[in-house]
Write an enzyme that holds these catalytic residues in place. Structure first.
Site, PDB file in Angstrom:
ATOM      1  N   SER A  68       4.562   4.513   3.855  1.00 15.15           N
ATOM      2  CA  SER A  68       3.465   4.649   4.816  1.00 15.15           C
ATOM      3  C   SER A  68       3.724   3.825   6.061  1.00 15.15           C
ATOM      4  O   SER A  68       3.429   4.257   7.188  1.00 15.15           O
ATOM      5  CB  SER A  68       2.149   4.210   4.175  1.00 15.15           C
ATOM      6  OG  SER A  68       1.692   5.141   3.241  1.00 15.15           O
ATOM      7  N   HIS A 117      -5.234  -0.342   4.123  1.00 10.25           N
ATOM      8  CA  HIS A 117      -4.183   0.630   4.406  1.00 10.25           C
ATOM      9  C   HIS A 117      -4.378   1.269   5.770  1.00 10.25           C
ATOM     10  O   HIS A 117      -3.451   1.340   6.587  1.00 10.25           O
ATOM     11  CB  HIS A 117      -4.148   1.693   3.320  1.00 10.25           C
ATOM     12  CG  HIS A 117      -2.920   2.551   3.340  1.00 10.25           C
ATOM     13  ND1 HIS A 117      -2.804   3.648   4.170  1.00 10.25           N
ATOM     14  CD2 HIS A 117      -1.748   2.468   2.666  1.00 10.25           C
ATOM     15  CE1 HIS A 117      -1.627   4.210   3.993  1.00 10.25           C
ATOM     16  NE2 HIS A 117      -0.966   3.523   3.080  1.00 10.25           N
ATOM     17  N   ASP A 153      -6.226   8.686   7.415  1.00  6.87           N
ATOM     18  CA  ASP A 153      -6.012   7.603   6.456  1.00  6.87           C
ATOM     19  C   ASP A 153      -7.362   7.120   5.952  1.00  6.87           C
ATOM     20  O   ASP A 153      -8.353   7.855   6.008  1.00  6.87           O
ATOM     21  CB  ASP A 153      -5.225   6.470   7.137  1.00  6.87           C
ATOM     22  CG  ASP A 153      -4.303   5.742   6.188  1.00  6.87           C
ATOM     23  OD1 ASP A 153      -4.810   4.918   5.417  1.00  6.87           O
ATOM     24  OD2 ASP A 153      -3.083   5.994   6.226  1.00  6.87           O
TER      25      ASP A 153
END
Length: 619
Positions: free
Chosen positions: A518, A362, A332
């Site tokens: 996600s 994120h 990520d």
């Protein structure tokens, strides 16, 4: 009965008049001629005298005069009759023409339609449309700061997008990712400036990511794969023949091959160069350097707190397994390892991008959802996080982040070298043959791969790596078990998990809310970590079968293209492996297991090695 009238009766009357005129005239002429002949004849007999020849001559003279008179009378009579006949014929023709005109049937007069009674409706008055009034700020009832209305400006003219060109590797050209602010709820602590992050593994300098010239590939770059027996001189000769510049290379332990990243300096298209490389006998494969996007969505202002814990029955499952000792790789963006929810969870980090590192929202959120601890509940609070920074924002002001095929390949290879059991891939993009080969090689070694379905919408084709046959694809639902509207659909989906307005960790020690597939993928990765703790030799096909077989059905009966097999159930997945739930015991931190992880009870679902063939990973 009255006499007939009209053109025909008038023609007959005219003919009678002409006969009445011509017959008396002829009679007079004939009578005159006969009288003259008789007079001359009498003169001839008495005036002959004494000689015979005079008398004969006088008779002849008189006879000749009478004959002429008779002939003249007849001629006059004939001429009169002829003139009368010609005149009559001419009038007849004209009268017949008139008769034909009169005999034409005249058109009927149109019948007037009867008017229906008209209902009188009162006409509404007409008002001219008024111009829209300009907005005027309303003065508040209490004293408050009044902000002046913004000045009127002309709308900015649209500018043509600029495409950045790939430049040689320089320190100032590298990305400087910056964490975007995430709104924190009232109950959460304020987001403070992030403390210094834990150092990442130092890597050689990498060229900066450039803006994509196409929807899913880096412009001006190609990747090639060559055999391990190829020398550096042969590689340099290949680059010279193909007019390419070498950027970097990496030997993949998963596949036993070397992947090169090359730049196209002369402006040729990527497709043209790829075709030329594929025709070269020294090249095993060639492809573009694809771009992948992180699968997050914008959070909404209203959100429920940690509803995912109850939806997945996390608390009950943790009575049997917490993911202790299981390694989870998170490929990520940069993770904040100093966050309270990740304190002690991030064991090691790998940064194939290089350059300045700043924690990203994120990556921090995904890692904490899989193996968070403390106030943020997660399925595997005792698992170990191996963070891979393969994604970075193109611009500091952009919330999302992008990664390329080369960066993801290096992350997958590094994770395999660290012996991770579960790999979470909360990103989506085009089909990539090199990434598929790496995943297949890792799955053969026992690694379980989980990926987000993507947030491209219902009409989007399946995205990868979620659509890969060796990957468990996860979609997202909300607190009411409704599908995330922007989630991808397809028959490749395995299960669904909470992914709409979920509570997440944000860089700097705060919390926020995020939505997207996600988030759901990270939660399922945590559930699989607890399954791997319960069964250390758990293969990927058996993990998939346990998840789908124990899922709570959503939508249409049976598996469907929206929810897959249904909502993931952490307790049901462990029971499908034969794990017997134990009630929590005071003073005991680690979960207890029975001597046999296979349940002997017929009423308890279990999954033996013979239930699914070894190639069950194929869809």
């Amino acid at each position: 009965m009255s006499a007939p009238s009209g053109p025909k009766s008038r023609s007959a009357a005219a003919r009678r008049l002409r006969l009445a005129f011509a017959l008396p005239l002829g009679a007079v002429l004939v009578f005159g001629s006969v009288a003259a002949e008789a007079q001359d004849y009498s003169r001839g007999y008495g005036g002959g005298g004494g000689k015979d020849y005079k008398w004969r001559g006088g008779r002849g003279h008189g006879g000749g005069g009478g004959g002429a008179a008779i002939a003249g009378g007849l001629i006059g009579l004939g001429a009169g009759l002829a003139i009368g006949a010609a005149t009559a014929e001419r009038r007849r023709v004209r009268e017949e023409t008139v008769i034909e005109e009169y005999e034409v049937r005249p058109a009927r007069r149109p019948v007037k339609a009867r008017r229906a009674p008209v209902e009188v409706v009162e006409e509404q008055p007409y008002y001219e449309p008024s111009r829209p009034k300009r907005w005027k700020p309303r003065r508040p009832d209490v004293e408050a700061y009044e902000e002046a209305p913004p000045p009127r400006r002309r709308p900015a003219q649209p500018q043509k997008p600029k495409v950045a060109k790939a430049a040689p590797a320089k320190p100032r050209d590298r990305l400087e990712p910056q964490a975007a602010p995430v709104a924190a709820p009232a109950m959460a602590a304020p987001i403070n400036p992030p403390p210094p992050a834990a150092p990442f593994a130092q890597q050689p300098p990498q060229p900066a990511l450039v803006a994509s010239g196409g929807p899913d590939e880096v412009p001006g770059e190609v990747l090639i794969e060559v055999g391990s027996n190829l020398t550096d001189a042969q590689v340099d000769d290949l680059a010279a023949r193909q007019r390419l510049e070498r950027l970097e290379s990496h030997k993949l332990e998963l596949t036993g091959t070397t992947v090169f990243r090359w730049r196209i300096p002369d402006g040729r298209s990527v497709d043209q160069v790829v075709d030329a490389l594929r025709a070269d006998p020294l090249v095993r494969s060639a492809q573009p350097n694809h771009i992948f996007e992180l699968s997050d969505a914008r959070p909404s202002e209203l959100a429920a707190s940690q509803y995912a814990v109850a939806k997945m029955r996390v608390d009950e499952a943790q009575a049997s397994a917490t993911g202790k000792g299981v390694r989870i790789a998170v490929i990520d963006s940069a993770v904040d390892p100093t966050h309270p929810a990740l304190k002690g969870a991030v064991v090691e980090s790998f940064d194939p991008i290089g350059g300045e590192v700043a924690p990203h929202p994120h990556g921090t959120a995904v890692a904490a959802l899989a193996a968070g601890r403390g106030e943020l509940a997660s399925p595997a609070p005792d698992a170990e996080i191996f963070a891979v920074r393969a994604f970075a924002p193109e611009r500091k002001s952009k919330l999302g982040a992008q990664g390329t095929t080369m960066l993801i390949l290096r992350g997958l290879d590094w994770a395999s070298s660290r012996g991770v059991r579960v790999v979470n891939m909360s990103f989506a993009g085009p089909k990539d043959s090199k990434i598929s080969e790496a995943i297949a090689a890792g799955a053969a070694k026992g690694t379980i791969y989980v990926a987000a379905a993507g947030n491209a919408g219902p009409s989007s084709p399946p995205l990868f790596p979620a659509a890969d046959r060796n990957v468990i694809a996860v979609t997202a639902t909300d607190a009411e078990d409704r599908i995330l509207p922007v989630a991808n659909r397809g028959d490749h989906l395995s299960v669904a998990a909470p992914g709409v307005d979920v509570l997440v960790a944000s860089p700097g020690g705060g919390f926020g809310f995020m939505s997207g597939t996600s988030m759901a993928s990270a939660e399922v990765a945590g559930v699989i970590a607890t399954m791997a703790e319960a069964d250390p030799g758990l293969p990927a096909w058996r993990a998939r079968a346990a998840l789908t077989g124990s899922a709570r059905d959503l939508g249409a009966p049976g598996p469907d293209a929206e929810f897959g097999a249904g909502a993931v159930d952490a307790v049901g997945a462990l029971e499908a492996l034969g794990v017997v739930r134990q009630p929590p015991v005071a003073g005991v931190e680690s979960p207890e297991r029975t001597a046999s992880t296979r349940s002997a009870s017929a009423g308890q679902p279990s999954l033996s090695d013979s239930d699914v063939p070894p190639d069950a990973g194929a869809r």
